[in-house]
Scaffold this active site. Structure first.
Site, PDB file in Angstrom:
ATOM      1  N   LYS A  88       0.857  -1.193   0.000  1.00 14.50           N
ATOM      2  CA  LYS A  88       0.000   0.000   0.000  1.00 14.50           C
ATOM      3  C   LYS A  88       0.891   1.241   0.000  1.00 14.50           C
ATOM      4  O   LYS A  88       1.774   1.389   0.870  1.00 14.50           O
ATOM      5  CB  LYS A  88      -0.880  -0.051   1.250  1.00 14.50           C
ATOM      6  CG  LYS A  88      -2.136   0.761   1.157  1.00 14.50           C
ATOM      7  CD  LYS A  88      -3.002   0.446   2.368  1.00 14.50           C
ATOM      8  CE  LYS A  88      -4.247   1.256   2.402  1.00 14.50           C
ATOM      9  NZ  LYS A  88      -4.892   1.170   3.715  1.00 14.50           N
TER      10      LYS A  88
HETATM   11  C1  E4P Z   1      -8.123   1.565   4.103  1.00 13.25           C
HETATM   12  O1  E4P Z   1      -7.470   1.156   3.175  1.00 13.25           O
HETATM   13  C2  E4P Z   1      -8.006   2.945   4.623  1.00 13.25           C
HETATM   14  O2  E4P Z   1      -6.751   3.156   5.178  1.00 13.25           O
HETATM   15  C3  E4P Z   1      -9.103   3.133   5.631  1.00 13.25           C
HETATM   16  O3  E4P Z   1     -10.312   2.703   5.063  1.00 13.25           O
HETATM   17  C4  E4P Z   1      -9.218   4.556   6.151  1.00 13.25           C
HETATM   18  O4  E4P Z   1     -10.361   4.621   6.969  1.00 13.25           O
HETATM   19  P1  E4P Z   1     -10.652   5.828   7.980  1.00 13.25           P
HETATM   20  O5  E4P Z   1     -10.896   7.059   7.178  1.00 13.25           O
HETATM   21  O6  E4P Z   1     -11.857   5.394   8.732  1.00 13.25           O
HETATM   22  O7  E4P Z   1      -9.432   5.956   8.847  1.00 13.25           O
END
Ligand code: E4P
Length: 219
Positions: A88
């Site tokens: 990622k």
């Molecule tokens: C997933 O890949 C993201 O990092 C995550 O959904 C972010 O979510 P949040 O905005 O609730 O922290």
């Protein structure tokens, strides 16, 4: 639409996996910290544990580095932890360079922190496997996060981009339904949002009545 769970909590991952509807896992540094996992060694060990629990399903592991060559180094280490790791990478200039680098070497990537259609085009051009637009965080500032998903779905379809649109930052079950309607390829959500999809009072009332009638008839 594929279902990913957005957590680093092993029990929640197991619970979603055991439902038989799980297609993958996403994590981020905040989610790892929430589980109290700190230090490179422990973080790597935790990723390995997650990957073992969901063998064959994609698990996104986020790089901490922000500079291209460091991202590449870190991403390679992450990718070597398990076969099902997706590296990622944040939506930055260096991130896009790193995604291109990984894409040329068949290393799966998830471009994260996406908030605009322009960013979505760059990530697709770089060959990202997944693109993570953050729906909830856009809603949080009183814009419409789902509109962005619709816009990207339309652009990717017109252009024939292969990158999968992964609706992220999901806050509730309605987001999941809206992401499906908008044509997202994947949705990543907290376990609570997945479980909330089960709920309907008429299901509970109907089941209670069926069981009541069955027992009455048997008497
Ligand atoms: C997933 O890949 C993201 O990092 C995550 O959904 C972010 O979510 P949040 O905005 O609730 O922290």
């Amino acid at each position: 639409m594929k279902f990913f769970i957005d957590t680093a909590n092993i029990d929640q991952i197991k619970e979603a996996r055991d439902l038989g509807i799980l297609d993958g896992v996403t994590t981020n540094p905040s989610l790892m910290a929430k589980e109290g996992i700190t230090g490179e060694k422990n973080i790597f060990k935790h990723y390995k544990n997650i990957c073992k629990e969901v063998e064959g399903l994609d698990v996104s592991a986020e790089v901490i580095s922000t500079e291209f060559s460091e991202m590449v180094k870190e991403g390679k280490v992450l990718a070597d932890l398990a076969e099902n790791i997706v590296v990622k990478v944040p939506m930055t200039k260096d991130g896009i360079k790193a995604i291109s680098y990984f894409s040329e070497r068949d290393i799966l990537t998830n471009c994260t922190l996406v908030f605009s259609a322009g960013q979505a085009i760059l990530a697709a051009k770089a060959g990202a496997t997944y693109l993570s637009p953050f729906v909830g965080r856009i809603d949080d500032i009183s814009w419409d996060g789902m509109k962005l998903i619709e816009e990207i779905v339309s652009i990717y379809s017109i252009q024939g981009y292969a990158t999968e649109i992964l609706a992220a930052s999901i806050r509730n079950p309605l987001h999941i339904i809206q992401a499906a309607k908008a044509g997202a390829d994947v949705v990543t959500c907290p376990l609570s949002s997945i479980l909330a999809l089960f709920n309907h009072p008429l299901t509970d009332i109907g089941l209670a009545k069926f069981l009541e009638d069955y027992h009455k008839a048997g008497k």
